[in-house]
Write a protein that holds these residues in place. Structure first.
Motif, PDB file in Angstrom:
ATOM      1  N   ARG A  98       0.838  -1.202   0.000  1.00 35.69           N
ATOM      2  CA  ARG A  98       0.000   0.000   0.000  1.00 35.69           C
ATOM      3  C   ARG A  98       0.865   1.241   0.000  1.00 35.69           C
ATOM      4  NH1 ARG A  98      -5.049  -0.361   3.933  1.00 35.69           N
ATOM      5  NH2 ARG A  98      -5.697  -2.470   3.490  1.00 35.69           N
ATOM      6  N   ASP A 225      -0.277  -9.117  -7.025  1.00 33.73           N
ATOM      7  CA  ASP A 225      -1.417  -8.866  -6.126  1.00 33.73           C
ATOM      8  C   ASP A 225      -1.351  -7.405  -5.724  1.00 33.73           C
ATOM      9  OD1 ASP A 225      -2.468 -11.430  -6.057  1.00 33.73           O
ATOM     10  OD2 ASP A 225      -0.953 -12.070  -4.605  1.00 33.73           O
ATOM     11  N   ARG A 227      -3.621  -4.180  -3.627  1.00 32.62           N
ATOM     12  CA  ARG A 227      -4.775  -3.793  -2.818  1.00 32.62           C
ATOM     13  C   ARG A 227      -4.933  -2.272  -2.890  1.00 32.62           C
ATOM     14  NH1 ARG A 227      -7.979  -6.737   0.538  1.00 32.62           N
ATOM     15  NH2 ARG A 227      -6.715  -8.591   0.377  1.00 32.62           N
ATOM     16  N   GLU A 228      -6.144  -1.834  -3.297  1.00 30.88           N
ATOM     17  CA  GLU A 228      -6.413  -0.396  -3.340  1.00 30.88           C
ATOM     18  C   GLU A 228      -6.593   0.143  -1.925  1.00 30.88           C
ATOM     19  OE1 GLU A 228      -8.769   0.787  -7.349  1.00 30.88           O
ATOM     20  OE2 GLU A 228      -9.820  -0.607  -6.081  1.00 30.88           O
ATOM     21  N   GLU A 229      -6.528   1.463  -1.801  1.00 27.36           N
ATOM     22  CA  GLU A 229      -6.736   2.095  -0.488  1.00 27.36           C
ATOM     23  C   GLU A 229      -8.065   1.659   0.127  1.00 27.36           C
ATOM     24  OE1 GLU A 229      -4.597   4.107   1.323  1.00 27.36           O
ATOM     25  OE2 GLU A 229      -3.291   3.258  -0.205  1.00 27.36           O
ATOM     26  N   SER A 230      -9.077   1.435  -0.727  1.00 28.29           N
ATOM     27  CA  SER A 230     -10.406   1.020  -0.249  1.00 28.29           C
ATOM     28  C   SER A 230     -10.383  -0.405   0.308  1.00 28.29           C
ATOM     29  CB  SER A 230     -11.390   1.066  -1.414  1.00 28.29           C
ATOM     30  OG  SER A 230     -11.000   0.094  -2.374  1.00 28.29           O
ATOM     31  N   GLY A 231      -9.304  -1.122   0.057  1.00 27.38           N
ATOM     32  CA  GLY A 231      -9.230  -2.527   0.481  1.00 27.38           C
ATOM     33  C   GLY A 231      -9.531  -3.489  -0.647  1.00 27.38           C
ATOM     34  N   ALA A 232     -10.034  -2.961  -1.784  1.00 26.49           N
ATOM     35  CA  ALA A 232     -10.376  -3.838  -2.912  1.00 26.49           C
ATOM     36  C   ALA A 232      -9.102  -4.505  -3.449  1.00 26.49           C
ATOM     37  CB  ALA A 232     -11.053  -3.036  -4.016  1.00 26.49           C
ATOM     38  N   ALA A 233      -9.198  -5.827  -3.659  1.00 26.64           N
ATOM     39  CA  ALA A 233      -8.028  -6.582  -4.134  1.00 26.64           C
ATOM     40  C   ALA A 233      -8.098  -6.768  -5.645  1.00 26.64           C
ATOM     41  CB  ALA A 233      -7.983  -7.934  -3.445  1.00 26.64           C
TER      42      ALA A 233
END
Ligand SMILES: Cc1cc2nc3c(=O)[nH]c(=O)nc-3n(C[C@H](O)[C@H](O)[C@H](O)COP(=O)(O)OP(=O)(O)OC[C@H]3O[C@@H](n4cnc5c(N)ncnc54)[C@H](O)[C@@H]3O)c2cc1C
Length: 371
Positions: A98, A225, A227-233
């Motif tokens: 992140r 892999d 992961r966006e800041e929103s948590g979306a993988a």
């Protein structure tokens, strides 16, 4: 059955599967008409990654198809004229930390990748992983099938039958006649379930960008892999190509497949998110002009395996679709086996038993139009 010099095959769909079938029929001197609604390779076959792997399907029902296809890709690059940027690659897996969190430091360092990306595994080398430009590969197959294969631009809207035999295909209100028909319309193959006993085929959407990165990016493919800041993988795949472009795909969705292949557009916001991911993965991607922002649907079946074979209860109707994430890889062996099946009555090079369309019930009761 011996080769019937007068046999003419109607292939519905001008993606990589239809073009490969036309090519391998042509190698046996069998003529075909490829009926394509929007343009050769206008859908996933022109907008996908074109990544190839020798042994990633090992231990699954796809093993023989993939291994045969990987070998045929190398052979075709030698045999057919044209340049579709075939080359071998080194392939890595890793993850992007992140923003603001430095990764622990990976095992591999590539100088075109951001320091926050850890490459932890080498998935393949020049012997086992490769790539093509999928659209140019599809076009080259069609070109190499000349003069045996004709292209007919038009929308397939029905099938004409005489009992157990298909005698023609409705195209824009006209009937085109032939001795056999192959349904190879990718996710649009489901349309044929209204006319033929065909199991369900669905479309899964993916988004991609093509960057003008120039010649500096080496032949190194990445499976990451993220992961966006929103948590979306997400699982971005990055493929630098021999033509000086770099292809990146990620962000899948289950948006409905439009009837018209030309009407496929990216989901709202998906391209902006993908651009942000790319900018984080590599300073080269962050500064390179974007040549294409696009989306396409990969064809999938209920059990995840393709449908390759003759349709139950019919003498001369076939299907070849549902190749999901391996359609470009598996197109050559599929086309080769389809040609054997149509001409000889059975496939010799690959056992098609696992892909028999009769393994699943038809999606709908076919509406039959008799001749
Ligand atoms: C984002 C993404 C990345 C991918 N990356 C890879 C990869 O790296 N390696 C790999 O091996 N595979 C990859 N794939 C999978 C691969 O692209 C597909 O499996 C393959 O292109 C499917 O080819 P097809 O010929 O079956 O279908 P399509 O390419 O969808 O072709 C079907 C054709 O049928 C035509 N058609 C539709 N309706 C009609 C009609 N009524 N009448 C006439 N014609 C019609 C369409 O216009 C279209 O041209 C990827 C897929 C996606 C979505």
């Amino acid at each position: 059955m011996s080769v019937d010099a007068k046999m003419h095959v109607l292939i519905c769909g001008g993606g990589v599967i239809g073009a490969s079938t036309a090519y391998f029929l042509a190698r046996r001197d069998v003529s075909s008409t490829v009926i394509e609604r929007a343009g050769i390779a206008c859908a996933a076959s022109g907008k996908s990654g074109g990544f190839l792997a020798l042994d990633w399907c090992d231990g699954t029902a796809l093993e023989a198809l993939a291994r045969r296809s990987f070998a045929l890709h190398a052979q075709l690059a030698e045999e057919i004229g044209g340049d579709w940027a075939y080359r071998r690659m080194t392939t890595y897996a890793g993850f992007a930390a992140r923003a603001g969190r430095r990764s622990a430091g990976g095992g591999y360092h590539l100088n075109w990748i951001d320091d926050d990306v850890s490459l932890t595994q080498r998935l393949g080398g020049q012997q086992t992983t490769a790539q093509v430009h999928p659209g140019r590969f599809t076009q080259a197959l069609m070109h190499a099938a000349q003069p045996h294969a004709a292209l007919r631009l038009g929308r397939v809207s029905g099938i004409v039958r005489e009992g157990e035999r298909v005698t023609g295909v409705d195209v824009d209100g006209e009937t085109v006649t032939g001795d056999a028909v192959v349904i190879a319309m990718g996710p649009w193959s489901i349309l044929a379930a209204a006319w033929l006993p065909l199991p369900a085929v669905f479309g899964l959407k993916g988004h991609s960008l093509v960057f003008d990165t120039g010649a500096d990016v080496p032949a190194e493919a990445l499976f990451l892999d993220y992961r966006e800041e929103s948590g979306a993988a997400h699982a971005p795949e990055v493929f630098p190509r021999a033509d000086g472009t770099t292809y990146v795909c990620a962000i899948s969705s289950e948006s409905p497949v439009p009837l018209d292949p030309g009407a496929v557009v990216p989901d709202e916001g998906a391209i902006e998110r993908l651009e942000a991911i790319c900018a984080r993965l590599s300073p080269v991607l962050a500064r390179s002009p974007i040549l294409a922002r696009q989306a396409c649907f990969r064809p999938v079946t209920r059990d995840g395996l393709p449908l390759i074979g003759r349709l139950p209860g019919l003498a001369n109707a076939y299907v070849a679709t549902g190749h999901s994430v391996w359609g470009i890889l598996n197109a050559p062996a599929t086309g080769e086996a389809m040609a054997e099946l149509i001409i000889d009555g059975s496939a010799r090079t690959v056992d098609l038993a696992s892909f028999d369309p009769a393994r699943m019930r038809p999606a709908a009761a076919p509406r039959v139009r008799n001749a």
